[in-house]
Design a protein around this motif. Sequence first.
Motif, mmCIF file in Angstrom:
data_model
loop_
_atom_site.group_PDB
_atom_site.id
_atom_site.type_symbol
_atom_site.label_atom_id
_atom_site.label_comp_id
_atom_site.label_asym_id
_atom_site.label_seq_id
_atom_site.Cartn_x
_atom_site.Cartn_y
_atom_site.Cartn_z
ATOM 1 N N UNK A 62 4.924 -34.589 2.881
ATOM 2 C CA UNK A 62 3.794 -35.457 2.544
ATOM 3 C C UNK A 62 2.506 -34.995 3.230
ATOM 4 N N UNK A 63 2.639 -34.064 4.183
ATOM 5 C CA UNK A 63 1.494 -33.622 4.970
ATOM 6 C C UNK A 63 1.365 -34.366 6.290
ATOM 7 N N UNK A 64 2.196 -35.377 6.512
ATOM 8 C CA UNK A 64 2.153 -36.165 7.740
ATOM 9 C C UNK A 64 2.660 -35.343 8.920
ATOM 10 N N UNK A 65 1.933 -35.405 10.028
ATOM 11 C CA UNK A 65 2.364 -34.769 11.268
ATOM 12 C C UNK A 65 3.181 -35.797 12.045
ATOM 13 N N UNK A 66 4.507 -35.589 12.089
ATOM 14 C CA UNK A 66 5.423 -36.548 12.702
ATOM 15 C C UNK A 66 5.578 -36.342 14.196
ATOM 16 N N UNK A 67 5.279 -35.158 14.670
ATOM 17 C CA UNK A 67 5.438 -34.850 16.086
ATOM 18 C C UNK A 67 5.501 -33.349 16.263
ATOM 19 N N UNK A 68 6.117 -32.921 17.365
ATOM 20 C CA UNK A 68 6.261 -31.503 17.663
ATOM 21 C C UNK A 68 7.673 -31.223 18.157
ATOM 22 N N UNK A 69 8.113 -29.996 17.941
ATOM 23 C CA UNK A 69 9.387 -29.529 18.485
ATOM 24 C C UNK A 69 9.086 -28.365 19.412
ATOM 25 N N UNK A 77 17.722 -25.703 24.327
ATOM 26 C CA UNK A 77 17.817 -26.787 23.357
ATOM 27 C C UNK A 77 16.433 -27.079 22.812
ATOM 28 N N UNK A 78 16.389 -27.713 21.660
ATOM 29 C CA UNK A 78 15.113 -28.112 21.083
ATOM 30 C C UNK A 78 14.880 -29.589 21.385
ATOM 31 N N UNK A 79 13.671 -29.910 21.841
ATOM 32 C CA UNK A 79 13.273 -31.297 22.075
ATOM 33 C C UNK A 79 12.230 -31.671 21.031
ATOM 34 N N UNK A 80 12.265 -32.914 20.609
ATOM 35 C CA UNK A 80 11.342 -33.429 19.607
ATOM 36 C C UNK A 80 10.491 -34.518 20.253
ATOM 37 N N UNK A 81 9.183 -34.348 20.170
ATOM 38 C CA UNK A 81 8.231 -35.257 20.802
ATOM 39 C C UNK A 81 7.411 -35.928 19.719
ATOM 40 N N UNK A 82 7.304 -37.255 19.807
ATOM 41 C CA UNK A 82 6.459 -37.966 18.851
ATOM 42 C C UNK A 82 5.834 -39.181 19.520
ATOM 43 N N UNK A 83 4.800 -39.664 18.917
ATOM 44 C CA UNK A 83 4.091 -40.828 19.422
ATOM 45 C C UNK A 83 4.964 -42.064 19.245
ATOM 46 N N UNK A 84 4.973 -42.888 20.282
ATOM 47 C CA UNK A 84 5.621 -44.187 20.173
ATOM 48 C C UNK A 84 4.573 -45.245 19.883
ATOM 49 N N UNK A 85 3.522 -45.249 20.698
ATOM 50 C CA UNK A 85 2.484 -46.271 20.540
ATOM 51 C C UNK A 85 1.214 -45.847 21.273
ATOM 52 N N UNK A 86 0.092 -46.017 20.607
ATOM 53 C CA UNK A 86 -1.232 -45.955 21.220
ATOM 54 C C UNK A 86 -1.599 -44.612 21.855
#
Length: 192
Positions: A130-137, A145-154
């Motif tokens: 969709x073009x949405x940036x969900x976070x980063x790996x 290992x791969x870690x996934x980082x995304x916004x939780x709030x604010x």
Amino acid sequence: DNNQDTAVASLVILDWTTLAVVHNSYLQATIKVPLIPGFEAHREAGPIVEVIKQAIANCPHFTPQLLMVYGPGKFHSRGFGLACHVGVCLRIATIGVTDLWQDVDGLKFGFISEEVKHEEADAVALRGSSGTLWGFAFELEATKQVAYVSVGHNLEVYTAIEIVKTCCNLDMPEPIRKVLEFSETALDTVKP
């Protein structure tokens, strides 16, 4: 009762400049909400929010300015993971960090995993169809290992990844590593 589980919610507060633990606490809770895949945050957020509220009430000078939650934020199959629930309930800026893949918006696990391992950049954007940036790996240096980082709030997603990368010392961001260690100790003291 088969419809109830015992859980331990742990909190570790660090001094940002030294990453030293300044407070820790845990809460034993009975979970009555059934486990439904994709809705785990409905089970887990309550005790986490409660242990943080108790810490703030008992030690207001340790009120967190930022929370790092071991669980997904917006990078979640429903776009609203555990870090989102906790952040919204407490009205505190929150980052979700997980090592569990989420099927989101056409992103492919194998592709992202290979991109992370071959990419020279610090992190790979989790941009869906969709073009949405969900976070980063990004790859954790010690364990690969791969870690996934995304916004939780604010927070902005770019700020979230910079904060997480800044406090990575070993195999996970230091706040996550320390809360997982403390949780293991807390579990040993809990009554079944």
